[in-house]
Design a protein around this motif. Structure first.
Motif, PDB file in Angstrom:
ATOM      1  N   LYS C  22       0.839  -1.202   0.000  1.00 45.40           N
ATOM      2  CA  LYS C  22       0.000   0.000   0.000  1.00 45.40           C
ATOM      3  C   LYS C  22       0.882   1.263   0.000  1.00 45.40           C
ATOM      4  O   LYS C  22       0.594   2.227  -0.733  1.00 45.40           O
ATOM      5  N   ALA C  23       1.946   1.259   0.812  1.00 47.41           N
ATOM      6  CA  ALA C  23       2.830   2.432   0.884  1.00 47.41           C
ATOM      7  C   ALA C  23       3.501   2.685  -0.464  1.00 47.41           C
ATOM      8  O   ALA C  23       3.640   3.834  -0.892  1.00 47.41           O
ATOM      9  N   ALA C  24       3.897   1.605  -1.132  1.00 47.83           N
ATOM     10  CA  ALA C  24       4.525   1.752  -2.452  1.00 47.83           C
ATOM     11  C   ALA C  24       3.532   2.339  -3.451  1.00 47.83           C
ATOM     12  O   ALA C  24       3.865   3.223  -4.243  1.00 47.83           O
ATOM     13  N   GLU C  25       2.300   1.864  -3.375  1.00 44.32           N
ATOM     14  CA  GLU C  25       1.229   2.377  -4.259  1.00 44.32           C
ATOM     15  C   GLU C  25       1.009   3.876  -4.020  1.00 44.32           C
ATOM     16  O   GLU C  25       0.804   4.644  -4.952  1.00 44.32           O
ATOM     17  N   MET C  26       1.090   4.290  -2.743  1.00 41.31           N
ATOM     18  CA  MET C  26       0.892   5.707  -2.378  1.00 41.31           C
ATOM     19  C   MET C  26       2.163   6.534  -2.577  1.00 41.31           C
ATOM     20  O   MET C  26       2.145   7.743  -2.390  1.00 41.31           O
ATOM     21  N   VAL C 117       2.261   2.124  11.892  1.00 45.55           N
ATOM     22  CA  VAL C 117       2.831   2.676  10.656  1.00 45.55           C
ATOM     23  C   VAL C 117       3.192   4.148  10.872  1.00 45.55           C
ATOM     24  O   VAL C 117       2.422   4.900  11.478  1.00 45.55           O
ATOM     25  N   SER C 118       4.355   4.557  10.370  1.00 45.21           N
ATOM     26  CA  SER C 118       4.756   5.962  10.440  1.00 45.21           C
ATOM     27  C   SER C 118       5.592   6.321   9.216  1.00 45.21           C
ATOM     28  O   SER C 118       6.393   5.515   8.750  1.00 45.21           O
ATOM     29  N   GLY C 119       5.405   7.535   8.718  1.00 40.87           N
ATOM     30  CA  GLY C 119       6.190   7.975   7.573  1.00 40.87           C
ATOM     31  C   GLY C 119       5.497   9.065   6.767  1.00 40.87           C
ATOM     32  O   GLY C 119       6.132   9.897   6.130  1.00 40.87           O
ATOM     33  N   ASP C 125      -0.708   7.234   7.389  1.00 44.75           N
ATOM     34  CA  ASP C 125      -0.229   6.120   8.220  1.00 44.75           C
ATOM     35  C   ASP C 125      -1.391   5.189   8.563  1.00 44.75           C
ATOM     36  O   ASP C 125      -1.268   3.957   8.501  1.00 44.75           O
ATOM     37  N   GLU C 126      -2.519   5.796   8.914  1.00 49.89           N
ATOM     38  CA  GLU C 126      -3.736   5.035   9.249  1.00 49.89           C
ATOM     39  C   GLU C 126      -4.218   4.220   8.039  1.00 49.89           C
ATOM     40  O   GLU C 126      -4.591   3.046   8.180  1.00 49.89           O
ATOM     41  N   LYS C 130      -4.489   0.152   7.986  1.00 48.99           N
ATOM     42  CA  LYS C 130      -5.750  -0.537   7.655  1.00 48.99           C
ATOM     43  C   LYS C 130      -5.568  -1.467   6.462  1.00 48.99           C
ATOM     44  O   LYS C 130      -6.095  -2.573   6.439  1.00 48.99           O
ATOM     45  N   ALA C 131      -4.831  -0.993   5.459  1.00 51.52           N
ATOM     46  CA  ALA C 131      -4.596  -1.809   4.257  1.00 51.52           C
ATOM     47  C   ALA C 131      -3.842  -3.083   4.613  1.00 51.52           C
ATOM     48  O   ALA C 131      -4.102  -4.152   4.058  1.00 51.52           O
ATOM     49  N   ALA C 132      -2.909  -2.967   5.556  1.00 53.75           N
ATOM     50  CA  ALA C 132      -2.148  -4.143   5.990  1.00 53.75           C
ATOM     51  C   ALA C 132      -3.084  -5.182   6.600  1.00 53.75           C
ATOM     52  O   ALA C 132      -2.977  -6.383   6.319  1.00 53.75           O
ATOM     53  N   ILE C 133      -4.009  -4.706   7.415  1.00 54.72           N
ATOM     54  CA  ILE C 133      -4.936  -5.633   8.081  1.00 54.72           C
ATOM     55  C   ILE C 133      -5.912  -6.230   7.072  1.00 54.72           C
ATOM     56  O   ILE C 133      -6.206  -7.437   7.110  1.00 54.72           O
ATOM     57  N   ASP C 134      -6.387  -5.428   6.134  1.00 56.21           N
ATOM     58  CA  ASP C 134      -7.269  -5.958   5.078  1.00 56.21           C
ATOM     59  C   ASP C 134      -6.552  -7.031   4.252  1.00 56.21           C
ATOM     60  O   ASP C 134      -7.136  -8.074   3.924  1.00 56.21           O
TER      61      ASP C 134
END
Lengths: 141, 141, 141, 141
Positions: C22-26, C117-119, C125-126, C130-134
């Motif tokens: 998700k972070a890479a996508e964002m 998550v932080s960055g 971050d939220e 959430k994406a990680a949990i999904d």
């Protein structure tokens, strides 16, 4: 009222210069901190490629040498298990440093600050700290 | 393998010089810390008569500006109660500093280090940090 | 005797993978920590170019979400001056983090761990947490 | 400007994989931390049933090996009472770790990061850290 003598920033920079010249000659990149007579930092440099752990150690060698009014090397010898000073290295939120390389700077009989050096062996650190003080005393003649 | 750019000690000293010149002009004795791009200190000076509390604050402003990749002044504005970043000032063992005076130093688009200044008002600290970076960029042209 | 359910390392890695995707996508480099149900870390990654300050913040968001059994975002809202929970962010040696981005992971009604998550911004971050949990729940179906 | 090489997250994950494979073969659950060349963490895993105390120890072994540019095992030998480096283990807010299991990772002559392992005996931790680096070097050929 007490009258206190304390290194100025200008004087601290001479000490730093002396440390850097010696460290460059020895080809050992060093961290050097200069503290005032209470142990609070006046100036600091980390030479290119010096160890990150040496930032904290140099600062705290300078703190210890000024605030405890004694070279850190002396504490290395008296703070071993079985001697009555053992354990002092965990005091002052572990800022009390017992590895050689922290030396008080005197003006006559008064401690006016200190040099703390870290980056090489304890003996190398001590050599650089002494060289910084010699360089400073030479400039101040 | 990543390739990183980082301020050298020589460059850090130019930044310090720029800060000291501006602070002297403003007649406000300052502490100035220069950090590398990870927030670890490269160099530091405390001008004569600067506040002792500013030693820690300058070091941690420099830490924050580099390690969080953002001017500390920005965090002051977004870290107030009711905003989502409230509370960030107690993270990183309270080294995360949200008072103006910490500014990243760029080389092109890369953060290569930072300046942290403390001793005056937040606005004065910010002015001195900016002046240090302008002085550095002027010398590097 | 109590019987406790806890994320395995294998499951923690799935959560990390979901966060990184998700972070890479964002296009926001993130630090992500996965903790167990007591708040102790199981796994962590810092993406290239993520902020150094986010290492500590991600770890402590995960700590808080698991150990306080609640999303850190909720505390951001109730820990402001004037509300009875104000001040909680300095407890637990300041590890209690009240910035969004820490979320508990459930197995049925039981908390079995957390993501921190932080960055980016607190909202980013939220979103990543959430994406990680999904992603994890999708894999576990 | 200095030019620095640093492990990427992709490379850090290969090191983690190498550590986990060796630890599994030895049937000793381990914590493994990978740090960058300044000692800041890039990645971490705690294998199922590994000791909670090892989380901190692995992180700080990795910190020490990178930030002091030396294997933690070496410090274990030179930091004993009576030797001039005695006391170094309480510096850097006690993050300076002198138990074997932290080893720098080199790219040519440059330290680019480190591996820190904790969970077994110091010798077992050292074995796993070395295996991680061998695995990494094998993959990078």
């Amino acid at each position: 009222m007490l009258e206190i003598k304390r290194l100025s920033l200008k004087e601290a920079k001479i000490l730093l210069e002396g440390a850097e010249l010696k460290a460059a000659e020895m080809k050992v990149p060093m961290c050097t901190a200069i503290a005032d007579e209470t142990g609070n930092m006046i100036a600091f440099t980390r030479m290119d490629d010096a160890k990150i752990t040496s930032v904290d150690i140099a600062i705290n060698k300078a703190f210890t040498a000024a605030a405890a009014k004694r070279a850190t090397k002396d504490y290395n010898e008296i703070a071993v298990p079985g001697k009555p000073t053992f354990g002092i290295h965990t005091t002052n939120q572990s800022r009390f440093t017992i590895i050689g390389g922290g030396i008080p700077v005197f003006d006559g009989s008064a401690i006016v600050g200190s040099v703390g050096v870290s980056g090489g062996t304890a003996a190398e650190d001590e050599t650089v700290a002494k060289a910084a003080i010699d360089y400073f005393n030479g400039k101040n003649k």
